[in-house]
Design an enzyme around this catalytic site. Structure first.
Site, PDB file in Angstrom:
ATOM      1  N   LYS A  17     -89.311 -41.726  16.865  1.00  0.00           N
ATOM      2  CA  LYS A  17     -88.872 -40.429  17.402  1.00  0.00           C
ATOM      3  C   LYS A  17     -88.576 -39.467  16.258  1.00  0.00           C
ATOM      4  O   LYS A  17     -87.806 -39.796  15.363  1.00  0.00           O
ATOM      5  CB  LYS A  17     -87.616 -40.622  18.259  1.00  0.00           C
ATOM      6  CG  LYS A  17     -87.063 -39.336  18.851  1.00  0.00           C
ATOM      7  CD  LYS A  17     -85.737 -39.551  19.570  1.00  0.00           C
ATOM      8  CE  LYS A  17     -84.548 -39.046  18.807  1.00  0.00           C
ATOM      9  NZ  LYS A  17     -84.498 -37.618  18.534  1.00  0.00           N
ATOM     10  N   LEU A  42     -81.217 -42.184  21.349  1.00  0.00           N
ATOM     11  CA  LEU A  42     -81.115 -41.864  19.928  1.00  0.00           C
ATOM     12  C   LEU A  42     -80.853 -40.357  19.954  1.00  0.00           C
ATOM     13  O   LEU A  42     -81.607 -39.612  20.576  1.00  0.00           O
ATOM     14  CB  LEU A  42     -82.454 -42.209  19.268  1.00  0.00           C
ATOM     15  CG  LEU A  42     -82.543 -42.467  17.782  1.00  0.00           C
ATOM     16  CD1 LEU A  42     -81.501 -43.465  17.304  1.00  0.00           C
ATOM     17  CD2 LEU A  42     -83.936 -42.986  17.427  1.00  0.00           C
ATOM     18  N   ASP A  43     -79.753 -39.917  19.282  1.00  0.00           N
ATOM     19  CA  ASP A  43     -79.360 -38.496  19.368  1.00  0.00           C
ATOM     20  C   ASP A  43     -80.508 -37.552  19.035  1.00  0.00           C
ATOM     21  O   ASP A  43     -81.410 -37.905  18.276  1.00  0.00           O
ATOM     22  CB  ASP A  43     -78.254 -38.181  18.347  1.00  0.00           C
ATOM     23  CG  ASP A  43     -77.030 -39.010  18.603  1.00  0.00           C
ATOM     24  OD1 ASP A  43     -76.835 -39.406  19.752  1.00  0.00           O
ATOM     25  OD2 ASP A  43     -76.305 -39.263  17.630  1.00  0.00           O
ATOM     26  N   LEU A  44     -80.361 -36.327  19.547  1.00  0.00           N
ATOM     27  CA  LEU A  44     -81.360 -35.282  19.300  1.00  0.00           C
ATOM     28  C   LEU A  44     -81.662 -35.142  17.804  1.00  0.00           C
ATOM     29  O   LEU A  44     -82.824 -35.073  17.396  1.00  0.00           O
ATOM     30  CB  LEU A  44     -80.814 -33.959  19.856  1.00  0.00           C
ATOM     31  CG  LEU A  44     -81.797 -32.805  19.963  1.00  0.00           C
ATOM     32  CD1 LEU A  44     -82.883 -33.096  20.975  1.00  0.00           C
ATOM     33  CD2 LEU A  44     -81.052 -31.512  20.367  1.00  0.00           C
ATOM     34  N   SER A 100     -81.175 -37.350  15.469  1.00  0.00           N
ATOM     35  CA  SER A 100     -81.526 -38.603  14.793  1.00  0.00           C
ATOM     36  C   SER A 100     -82.999 -38.901  14.988  1.00  0.00           C
ATOM     37  O   SER A 100     -83.626 -38.416  15.924  1.00  0.00           O
ATOM     38  CB  SER A 100     -80.696 -39.753  15.342  1.00  0.00           C
ATOM     39  OG  SER A 100     -79.328 -39.468  15.160  1.00  0.00           O
TER      40      SER A 100
END
Ligand code: DC
Length: 491
Positions: free
Chosen positions: A70, A104-106, A108
């Site tokens: 990502k 998974l955070d924006l 990260s």
């Protein structure tokens, strides 16, 4: 595909022989779409129905499993009301509705899994099954040893305890000589909301980049930002195995909070399954334990299964001369394997009998039961199923020759009778028995003769096996040689 009887589906799938599959069904271990079916007439459609043995799906063809790297700025969601890019828009698979496993955070980046297999998602995200995850983190200012130790002890933030399993300084370029204290490799279980960013803020640091590089046994590897790939069946099995081991080992996150040892990361592409054979007291267990520790395999000592058949037969008053009754016992479903920590233990009618299997009565009789062809057939099917379900290491007498002839790495250990008799005497003392040197020698030679001269799967050096004479090498050198052999085959 047509609707078929369950035992046929299971045997076609290579789970077990038809007879063993019937025993599994009757024992209530097989479910279809979550419902246990324990009658032999039960049918299912292997294409449409989810069939599980002990809760583990046996047919997963209709599932898709994708690893995605990502990029930052992409949302871990299926869709976004505000039209921002999401992880699923990066892996457009029309025939399956994939969902991200966890978040998974924006801001990260890194490894995220996408699948339509709800059982795996549940296993990996449920707090009781937390597998370890590894993150490469760049911070704004160096963090010294004290600060790193605080993160491992645990810090409090907004009423929550946040804790890393390990925090190491690394070199962003991968060069071990030049670690940079602004680059950290952080391992943790679980993953509360923004856990790494928050714990670092407690020690006064701001995260500049955060990249997840491993989820349990699965590594990000060389996947570029925005790239994705399908997982191999072995990787899917390894994820199932890791999630189940995490549950068994820790008994959930409450117990885990009290443990200090981080889970040793499994080598991402360590080859498996591994076969170790050799006569009694040749050093198999010592080597097996070292490799399990090093590579994260689950250990199955198949000798325990033969011993358990001997114990079950003795309890039921069945002599080894009654081959049919012994075979029946071996396939009855009364005997089961249960993974605890990194090892399989043996249950007989739900009683954990593992610690009873070294008793002299069992020791003296086991080779006779292990010589029965029908018993071996049943146990071999169960051993193959075990090896297919998780990255495993199997120890025994016929692993490389019969059970797993295609294992990528096979070892055959040997040592002179004298050396092995001495070891056996020492082991007997450890197990609380007294045995003279001559008794130990008789025991060893008697068992060896039976094991290597029987008609069914006698002890032989398997084709392609790496032969190690453990009488000549000390344990450290033997382990180092075996690790090198496995690493040579690691991609
Ligand atoms: O490794 P062990 O001593 O626990 O093995 C017990 C017995 O079972 C021994 O007689 C050999 C036999 N055995 C076997 O025939 N095949 C195996 N794969 C493992 C053990």
């Amino acid at each position: 595909m047509a609707v078929e009887r369950l035992q046929k589906i299971l045997s076609n799938a290579g789970v077990a022989s038809r007879r063993s599959a019937e025993a599994m069904i009757v024992a209530g271990r097989v479910a279809v779409n979550g419902k246990t079916l324990d009658t032999l007439g039960a049918r299912a459609d292997p294409e449409k129905d989810e069939i599980t043995v002990d809760g583990t799906p046996v047919l997963r063809e209709r599932y898709r499993y994708v690893a995605l790297h990502k990029p930052t700025g992409v949302l871990s969601a299926v869709r976004d009301d505000r039209g921002r890019p999401t992880v699923t828009s990066l892996v457009d698979i029309p025939e399956a509705t994939l969902r991200p496993v966890g978040r998974l955070d924006l801001e990260s980046e890194g490894l995220i899994l996408l699948t339509n297999d709800g059982a795996l998602t549940e296993l990996l995200t449920h707090p009781r099954h937390e597998v370890s995850k590894e993150y490469l983190v760049a911070i704004d200012q160096p963090l010294g040893k004290r600060g790193r130790e605080r993160l491992v002890r645990g810090v409090r933030h907004e009423g929550e305890r946040l804790k890393a399993d390990s925090v190491q300084v690394v070199s962003p370029s991968g060069s071990p000589e030049r670690p940079d204290p602004r680059w950290l490799l952080i391992t943790l279980h679980g993953g509360r909301k923004r856990e790494i960013r928050r714990m670092l803020s407690v020690v006064g640091r701001r995260v500049v980049t955060l990249r997840r590089i491993r989820i349990g046994p699965l590594a990000l590897g060389t996947l570029g930002s925005g790239e994705s790939r399908d997982l191999t069946p072995e990787e899917v099995e390894a994820l199932y195995g890791a999630a189940k081991r995490a549950e068994a080992r820790e008994g959930g996150s409450m117990a885990r909070a009290a443990t200090a040892d981080p889970e040793p990361p499994m080598k991402p592409q360590a080859p498996h399954p591994i076969a170790i054979d050799g006569p009694a007291a040749s050093g198999k267990s010592t080597l097996a334990r070292a490799l399990v520790e090093r590579f994260g395999y689950v250990l199955l000592d198949t000798g325990l299964m033969y011993r358990a058949v001997a114990l079950a037969a003795q309890r039921a008053g069945v002599p080894a001369s009654d081959a049919d009754a012994c075979e029946e016992l071996a396939g009855s479903g009364d005997l089961r394997l249960a993974i605890e920590g990194s090892e399989a233990r043996v249950r007989l009618l739900d009683e954990d009998v593992t610690d009873l299997l070294r008793a002299p009565e069992v020791e003296g009789a086991v080779s006779d039961y292990a010589a029965i062809a029908g018993v071996r057939q049943e146990l071999v099917a169960q051993q193959r199923f075990f090896a297919a379900m998780q990255p495993s290491l199997l120890v025994g007498r016929d692993i490389g020759s019969v059970v797993l002839p295609d294992a990528p790495v096979k070892f055959y250990l040997e040592a002179s009778e004298e050396v092995r008799a001495q070891r056996r005497g020492e082991q007997a003392a450890e197990w609380g028995e007294r045995q003279s040197a001559s008794e130990a020698e008789r025991d060893i030679t008697g068992r060896d003769t039976l094991d290597s001269t029987r008609a069914a799967s006698p002890l032989v050096v398997p084709e392609g096996a790496i032969v190690i004479d453990t009488g000549e090498l000390d344990a450290g050198a033997m382990i180092a040689a075996a690790i090198a052999a496995i690493e040579e085959r690691t991609t």
